[in-house]
Design an enzyme around this catalytic site. Structure first.
Site, PDB file in Angstrom:
ATOM      1  N   ASP A 167       0.842  -1.196   0.000  1.00 57.60           N
ATOM      2  CA  ASP A 167       0.000   0.000   0.000  1.00 57.60           C
ATOM      3  C   ASP A 167       0.882   1.253   0.000  1.00 57.60           C
ATOM      4  OD1 ASP A 167      -2.145  -1.699   0.231  1.00 57.60           O
ATOM      5  OD2 ASP A 167      -2.332  -1.448   2.405  1.00 57.60           O
TER       6      ASP A 167
HETATM    7  N1  URA Z   1      -1.276  -5.904   3.894  1.00 55.72           N
HETATM    8  C1  URA Z   1      -1.766  -4.648   3.900  1.00 55.72           C
HETATM    9  O1  URA Z   1      -2.792  -4.371   4.502  1.00 55.72           O
HETATM   10  N2  URA Z   1      -1.066  -3.712   3.239  1.00 55.72           N
HETATM   11  C2  URA Z   1       0.104  -3.947   2.589  1.00 55.72           C
HETATM   12  O2  URA Z   1       0.706  -3.043   2.017  1.00 55.72           O
HETATM   13  C3  URA Z   1       0.582  -5.269   2.604  1.00 55.72           C
HETATM   14  C4  URA Z   1      -0.115  -6.236   3.267  1.00 55.72           C
END
Ligand code: URA
Length: 238
Positions: free
Chosen positions: A107
């Site tokens: 993310d």
């Molecule tokens: N899980 C999440 O919620 N975000 C990420 O970036 C990776 C795994």
């Protein structure tokens, strides 16, 4: 064999029109002779190619580990909706190739280990749901996760997808932070898993992927090439 202009573009010497200009100016030599035809076929493994006296070494595949900082999008330049956005590939300063992409996504606000390459086969192997490559994260939470909550998440929880999550491993790092190892890569997976227990993830960092651990020497935004040993361990699935 590939076209000279394409080879130079792939080695990041400029856009197609920029490399054509270099060629028409007589700045490009193949095996000691200036070349004027941008369509000349070259064998990158055998031919000696120079631009302005600089040898252009051929790299078929490149592999980098990046310590992704928050605020940067896990995408290649071509995938960006707006040119003004910064993507993870922009952070790799000593790349030769133009076709690099991240293996999987973190993310925008997640930090930590991201592999950047142009090796589609390795990407496919590491992302294949069948291979269940372990990914370990450090997650900080707004409120502590209870022991019962930890067990429920470890067994697999319904996060609103077709199937519950696969079993995972969680250990407590401190009161409000956990180490969690998952084998899947669903959208916002860890944040959604923890929300089932009422915990909001306030900070998330990926520490490892398969055998590869984030190099503690890399500061946020820094990258380095994978070593031969790291690459062969990743390839062999260890
Ligand atoms: N899980 C999440 O919620 N975000 C990420 O970036 C990776 C795994």
């Amino acid at each position: 064999m590939i076209r000279l202009d394409r080879f130079l573009c792939e080695m990041n010497e400029g856009t197609r029109s920029e490399v054509k200009k270099l060629i028409s100016k007589g700045l490009v030599e193949v095996n000691g002779e200036a070349v004027s035809d941008p369509g000349k076929k070259v064998d990158p493994d055998k031919d000696c190619i120079f631009v302005g006296g600089r040898h252009i070494a051929y790299a078929e595949f490149e592999y980098f580990m990046l310590n992704k900082p928050a605020g940067v999008i896990s995408a290649s330049r071509a995938d960006l909706r707006s040119k003004a956005e910064i993507c993870v590939v922009d952070l790799i300063s000593d790349k030769k190739r133009k076709d690099l992409f991240p293996i999987g996504r973190l993310d925008k606000d997640t930090e930590g280990l991201l592999l950047i390459t142009n090796d589609g086969r390795l990407a496919h192997d590491l992302l294949s749901p069948k291979k269940h490559v372990d990914k370990q994260y450090l997650a900080e939470l707004d409120i502590p996760l209870t022991e019962e909550g930890r067990k429920r998440i470890e067994e697999g929880v319904d996060i609103g997808d077709d199937k519950p999550t696969l079993p995972c491993r969680i250990s407590f790092n401190s009161k409000n932070s956990i180490l969690i190892t998952i084998h899947e890569g669903r959208f916002h997976q860890i944040k959604r898993m923890l929300l089932t227990e009422g915990c909001t993830v306030t900070y998330l960092k990926r520490l490892s992927m398969g055998s590869l651990r984030l190099d503690p020497e890399l500061k946020k935004g820094e990258s380095r090439r994978l070593t031969g040993e790291e690459l062969s361990m990743l390839r062999s699935g260890k």
